[in-house]
Scaffold this motif. Structure first.
Motif, short mmCIF file in Angstrom:
data_model
loop_
_atom_site.label_atom_id
_atom_site.label_comp_id
_atom_site.label_asym_id
_atom_site.label_seq_id
_atom_site.Cartn_x
_atom_site.Cartn_y
_atom_site.Cartn_z
N LEU A 7 -41.13 -64.66 76.42
CA LEU A 7 -42.07 -65.76 76.38
C LEU A 7 -42.21 -66.45 77.60
CD1 LEU A 7 -40.74 -67.11 72.64
CD2 LEU A 7 -42.82 -65.58 73.28
N ARG A 8 -43.32 -66.92 78.08
CA ARG A 8 -43.58 -67.70 79.20
C ARG A 8 -44.19 -68.94 78.94
NH1 ARG A 8 -47.70 -67.87 82.92
NH2 ARG A 8 -47.22 -68.29 85.04
N TYR A 9 -44.00 -70.14 79.43
CA TYR A 9 -44.52 -71.30 79.30
C TYR A 9 -44.36 -72.16 80.62
CZ TYR A 9 -43.26 -70.54 74.39
OH TYR A 9 -43.27 -69.97 73.29
N LEU A 10 -45.29 -72.90 81.02
CA LEU A 10 -45.57 -73.85 81.96
C LEU A 10 -45.35 -75.24 81.44
CD1 LEU A 10 -48.54 -72.18 84.22
CD2 LEU A 10 -46.09 -71.99 84.54
N LEU A 11 -44.55 -75.86 82.13
CA LEU A 11 -44.18 -77.16 81.55
C LEU A 11 -44.58 -78.10 82.79
CD1 LEU A 11 -40.63 -76.85 80.21
CD2 LEU A 11 -42.48 -76.54 79.13
N PRO A 12 -45.47 -79.49 82.72
CA PRO A 12 -46.08 -79.88 83.56
C PRO A 12 -44.76 -80.85 84.09
CG PRO A 12 -46.26 -80.96 81.50
CD PRO A 12 -46.05 -79.58 81.18
N CYS A 13 -45.09 -81.23 85.50
CA CYS A 13 -44.01 -82.10 85.95
C CYS A 13 -44.71 -83.42 86.78
CB CYS A 13 -43.46 -81.30 87.21
SG CYS A 13 -42.57 -79.68 87.03
N GLU A 14 -43.78 -83.82 87.63
CA GLU A 14 -44.56 -85.40 88.25
C GLU A 14 -45.59 -84.83 89.02
OE1 GLU A 14 -42.91 -88.57 87.94
OE2 GLU A 14 -41.51 -87.78 86.45
N GLN A 15 -46.53 -85.88 89.35
CA GLN A 15 -47.57 -85.52 90.12
C GLN A 15 -47.31 -85.01 91.30
OE1 GLN A 15 -50.22 -88.89 90.55
NE2 GLN A 15 -51.59 -87.76 91.69
N GLY A 16 -47.76 -83.86 92.04
CA GLY A 16 -47.60 -83.25 93.20
C GLY A 16 -46.50 -82.43 93.17
N VAL A 17 -45.91 -82.10 92.13
CA VAL A 17 -44.82 -81.23 91.85
C VAL A 17 -45.49 -80.08 90.86
CG1 VAL A 17 -42.46 -80.60 91.26
CG2 VAL A 17 -43.00 -82.74 92.14
N ASP A 18 -45.20 -78.78 91.49
CA ASP A 18 -45.69 -77.50 90.83
C ASP A 18 -45.11 -77.42 89.45
OD1 ASP A 18 -46.94 -76.71 92.78
OD2 ASP A 18 -45.53 -75.27 93.49
N ALA A 19 -45.68 -76.97 88.32
CA ALA A 19 -45.32 -77.09 87.14
C ALA A 19 -44.01 -76.02 86.88
CB ALA A 19 -46.31 -76.20 86.22
N LEU A 20 -43.17 -76.35 85.93
CA LEU A 20 -41.74 -75.67 85.78
C LEU A 20 -42.06 -74.27 84.72
CD1 LEU A 20 -38.70 -75.37 86.08
CD2 LEU A 20 -38.69 -76.78 83.82
N GLU A 21 -42.05 -73.12 85.63
CA GLU A 21 -42.04 -72.12 84.57
C GLU A 21 -40.93 -71.63 83.79
OE1 GLU A 21 -43.93 -67.66 85.06
OE2 GLU A 21 -42.26 -68.20 86.60
N LEU A 22 -40.94 -71.75 82.32
CA LEU A 22 -39.73 -71.48 81.75
C LEU A 22 -39.99 -70.00 80.83
CD1 LEU A 22 -37.27 -72.66 80.09
CD2 LEU A 22 -38.84 -73.55 78.29
#
Length: 116
Positions: free
Chosen positions: A83-98
């Motif tokens: 399973l692959r998810y993209l979690l949003p991060c603070e503005q200006g930081v790439d999303a965290l791939e889980l």
């Protein structure tokens, strides 16, 4: 449970015993002691929400995975696809791939009765 961290990628890999515990409604917990510096704790649980949730502190993570998606994934075992998810991060930081997966080698050994 194995936790791998590289840049904006976090991979969680569990074995079938841990999957059984998760599917039964229990949490799976682990920790890593970084020599004498500090200890990091992490727990994994299923939740009713359709998106994963990552909460906690730098030394204590709680990861909630969508129960329906994990159950569907478990029904497809053995599979190399997780399973692959993209979690949003603070503005200006790439999303965290889980990424979440179950150790396929363990699944194959259990289903075919072969020795490790």
């Amino acid at each position: 449970m194995k936790l791998q961290i590289e840049a904006q990628h976090v991979r969680i890999r569990i074995d079938e015993d841990e999957l059984t515990r998760l599917l039964a409604g229990n949490v799976v917990a682990g920790h890593t002691q970084f020599a004498k510096a500090f200890m990091m704790h992490f727990t994994l649980r299923l939740q009713h929400e359709v998106e994963p949730v990552l909460t906690g502190y730098t030394d204590a993570w709680q990861i909630g995975l969508p129960e329906a998606a994990v159950r569907e994934h478990a029904a497809r075992l053995p599979t190399r696809d997780g399973l692959r998810y993209l979690l949003p991060c603070e503005q200006g930081v790439d999303a965290l791939e889980l990424l979440f997966d179950v150790d396929v080698r363990d699944s194959v050994r259990r289903r075919h009765g072969s020795k490790p």
